[in-house]
Design an enzyme around this catalytic site. Structure first.
Site, PDB file in Angstrom:
ATOM      1  N   ASP A  44       0.849  -1.186   0.000  1.00  0.00           N
ATOM      2  CA  ASP A  44       0.000   0.000   0.000  1.00  0.00           C
ATOM      3  C   ASP A  44       0.885   1.236   0.000  1.00  0.00           C
ATOM      4  OD1 ASP A  44      -2.212   1.741   0.245  1.00  0.00           O
ATOM      5  OD2 ASP A  44      -3.233   0.391   1.627  1.00  0.00           O
ATOM      6  N   ASP A  74      10.220  -8.467  -6.395  1.00  0.00           N
ATOM      7  CA  ASP A  74      11.049  -8.786  -5.232  1.00  0.00           C
ATOM      8  C   ASP A  74      10.306  -9.712  -4.269  1.00  0.00           C
ATOM      9  OD1 ASP A  74      13.478  -8.269  -3.526  1.00  0.00           O
ATOM     10  OD2 ASP A  74      11.926  -7.500  -2.182  1.00  0.00           O
ATOM     11  N   ILE A  75       9.031  -9.429  -4.035  1.00  0.00           N
ATOM     12  CA  ILE A  75       8.233 -10.291  -3.158  1.00  0.00           C
ATOM     13  C   ILE A  75       8.141 -11.698  -3.739  1.00  0.00           C
ATOM     14  CG2 ILE A  75       5.899 -10.713  -2.279  1.00  0.00           C
ATOM     15  CD1 ILE A  75       5.566  -7.667  -2.067  1.00  0.00           C
ATOM     16  N   ASN A  87      -6.896  -5.673  -4.341  1.00  0.00           N
ATOM     17  CA  ASN A  87      -7.953  -4.968  -3.625  1.00  0.00           C
ATOM     18  C   ASN A  87      -7.916  -3.459  -3.818  1.00  0.00           C
ATOM     19  OD1 ASN A  87      -9.841  -4.444  -1.151  1.00  0.00           O
ATOM     20  ND2 ASN A  87      -7.947  -3.349  -0.656  1.00  0.00           N
ATOM     21  N   TYR A 151     -15.278   4.871 -12.106  1.00  0.00           N
ATOM     22  CA  TYR A 151     -15.113   3.780 -11.136  1.00  0.00           C
ATOM     23  C   TYR A 151     -15.710   2.483 -11.675  1.00  0.00           C
ATOM     24  CZ  TYR A 151     -15.191   1.422  -6.578  1.00  0.00           C
ATOM     25  OH  TYR A 151     -14.998   0.535  -5.544  1.00  0.00           O
ATOM     26  N   LYS A 155     -13.840  -1.186 -12.520  1.00  0.00           N
ATOM     27  CA  LYS A 155     -14.264  -2.447 -11.911  1.00  0.00           C
ATOM     28  C   LYS A 155     -14.772  -3.431 -12.967  1.00  0.00           C
ATOM     29  CE  LYS A 155     -13.252  -1.271  -7.714  1.00  0.00           C
ATOM     30  NZ  LYS A 155     -12.155  -1.921  -6.981  1.00  0.00           N
TER      31      LYS A 155
END
Length: 247
Positions: A44, A74-75, A87, A151, A155
């Site tokens: 985040d 990297d993760i 999310n 928006y 979505k």
């Protein structure tokens, strides 16, 4: 699942990445996945509010594609990631005549493009494990809602991508599903709909269950899709809306 992948699967703690997991619905999702036994990495732009999420968290502007790709790669290199919850998302309410084109780019980059970048970066880890669960947080606005031109477009794009990814990734044991919340009591909701306003009252009165949803309601649905036992469900959208989408 190959024998090597099965061995890794049995000996390593599963890692879940949650974008936009520092606040509100994202935080509820991250905390629920922790309760489910995953090591959760929140990505985040701000530090998570919950202390249990702070140690592994990464801070990055998810609207920045290059920076996001670096962090996610990297993760994926450091951890055995088998769950990804795309999310993160923001709203720019405006009637059609008032929509700003700069908001179109802003929301598309954060809400939709970040999901593509994050998923691409973590796919190698899921494929190496021989399984994965990808969940996208969309919204009931894909069915239509006033003042949500941009928006709803972001979505809707997520749901379309999810169905495509579900077909492409099925052979790797990776499922892709969407959770589409209706009215959820978050700080963003109350900012756009003050609790004592007539607009907020109308929204609540139109919910068949006669209450606002809570972030934990969304987290419950995400947890279901992330479960290893949900492996025969893919390409689906589950509305968490208190019945709003039924009528």
């Amino acid at each position: 699942m190959s024998q090597d992948a099965a061995q890794r699967h049995n000996t390593q703690k599963h890692v879940a990445v949650v974008t936009g997991g520092a606040r509100n619905i994202g935080q509820a999702i991250a905390l629920r996945l922790q309760q489910d036994g995953y090591q959760v990495i929140v990505v985040d732009i701000v530090e998570p509010e919950a202390k249990s999420l702070q140690a592994d968290a990464r801070q990055v502007d998810l609207a920045d594609a290059d920076a996001t790709r670096l962090v996610m790669t990297d993760i994926g290199t450091r951890y055995s990631v088998t769950r990804l919850v795309n999310n993160v998302g923001i709203v720019a309410p405006a009637l059609l005549e008032e929509v700003q084109l700069e908001d179109f780019d802003k929301l598309m980059h954060l809400n939709a493009r970040s999901a593509l970048v994050c998923t691409q970066a973590l796919l190698p880890s899921m494929k190496a494990n021989g399984m994965g669960r990808i969940v996208l947080n969309t919204s009931r606005v894909v069915l239509g809602k006033e003042a949500r031109t941009i928006y709803s477009a972001t979505k809707g794009a997520l749901q379309s991508m999810a169905r495509t990814w579900a077909l492409e990734l099925a052979e790797h044991g990776i499922t892709v599903n969407c959770v589409a919340p209706g009215p959820i009591a978050t700080s963003a909701f109350w900012q756009n709909n003050p609790p004592d306003s007539e607009r907020a009252r109308r929204i609540i009165d139109n919910i068949p269950l006669q209450r606002m949803g809570q972030p934990e309601d969304v987290a419950q649905a995400v947890s279901f899709f992330c479960d290893e036992r949900s492996g025969f469900i893919t390409g689906q959208t589950l509305f968490v809306c208190g019945g709003v989408t039924v009528g």
